[in-house]
Enzyme design. Sequence first.
Site, short mmCIF file in Angstrom:
data_model
loop_
_atom_site.label_atom_id
_atom_site.label_comp_id
_atom_site.label_asym_id
_atom_site.label_seq_id
_atom_site.Cartn_x
_atom_site.Cartn_y
_atom_site.Cartn_z
N THR A 12 37.30 36.23 60.62
CA THR A 12 36.45 37.42 60.49
C THR A 12 36.15 37.66 59.01
O THR A 12 36.99 37.38 58.14
CB THR A 12 37.11 38.67 61.11
OG1 THR A 12 38.27 39.03 60.34
CG2 THR A 12 37.51 38.41 62.55
N ILE A 18 37.70 35.41 50.32
CA ILE A 18 38.83 34.71 50.92
C ILE A 18 38.47 34.13 52.28
O ILE A 18 38.87 33.01 52.62
CB ILE A 18 40.04 35.67 51.03
CG1 ILE A 18 40.55 36.02 49.62
CG2 ILE A 18 41.15 35.06 51.87
CD1 ILE A 18 41.56 37.16 49.60
N TYR A 149 43.69 53.00 51.23
CA TYR A 149 43.74 51.53 51.28
C TYR A 149 45.17 51.03 51.42
O TYR A 149 45.46 50.17 52.25
CB TYR A 149 43.08 50.96 50.02
CG TYR A 149 43.06 49.46 49.96
CD1 TYR A 149 42.45 48.71 50.96
CD2 TYR A 149 43.66 48.76 48.91
CE1 TYR A 149 42.42 47.32 50.92
CE2 TYR A 149 43.64 47.38 48.86
CZ TYR A 149 43.02 46.66 49.87
OH TYR A 149 43.00 45.29 49.83
#
Length: 246
Positions: A12, A18, A149
Amino acid sequence: MKTFKDKVAVVTGGNSGIGYATAKLLTAEGAKVIITGRRKEALEEAAKEIGAFPYLADQSKVQDIENLTNEVQSHFGQVDILFINAGITGDNTLIEEATEQNFDDVMNINLKGTYFTLSRFIPLLKEGASVILLSSNVASTNHPKSSVYQASKAAVNSIAKTAAAELAPRRIRVNSVSPGPTRTNVLDKSYDTITAQGIWNSLADRIPLKKIGTPEDVAQMVLYLSGETASFITGSDFVIDGGILL
């Protein structure tokens, strides 16, 4: 010899950073790789560059995730490798200045999206499959202006361990990778080139190894965890940050 020949992998957020680096490595090793993303043009371009299969999907929407699993099952059957990578950092604000919008944006992708992507893909996972969740080294830190976060990534680590316990009877391994400062295009979107480079240099000075990580550094760890050489590893978190938390 291609290590992952004929293996089916889903990445995904695979059109950049990355995710892209990991999808590229898996493809080079012979895997059939499905990448997802929210930007159609960028997704299709990335897929063409590395020879992956693009699927437009917003990880914050459960319906998109379910549509994705149906498409993957229809075209590829079962899945050998699932790398749940898509995520955002959100706004840098103090807790007292928090907005509901930023909280929802971050949690909907990083937590809800990760949770339901894992949930809906479990029936498609082959016995002995490997699942890797992208976390962050901030999951164990308490920096001001990063509460949402940090909390989202701490929750991801918790989910990974619970899933590892639940899926162990099927020999499905679930691990997380937690990068530190990694050179992606995030800063370039927010700052001019000179300012962004200054921030990278400042971060590098704080890292014991005196360098910034690359998407390929993280991708190599995901590749290792995806293969048979890591068949006895599950429920673990791998910090890839050059020692910045030492």
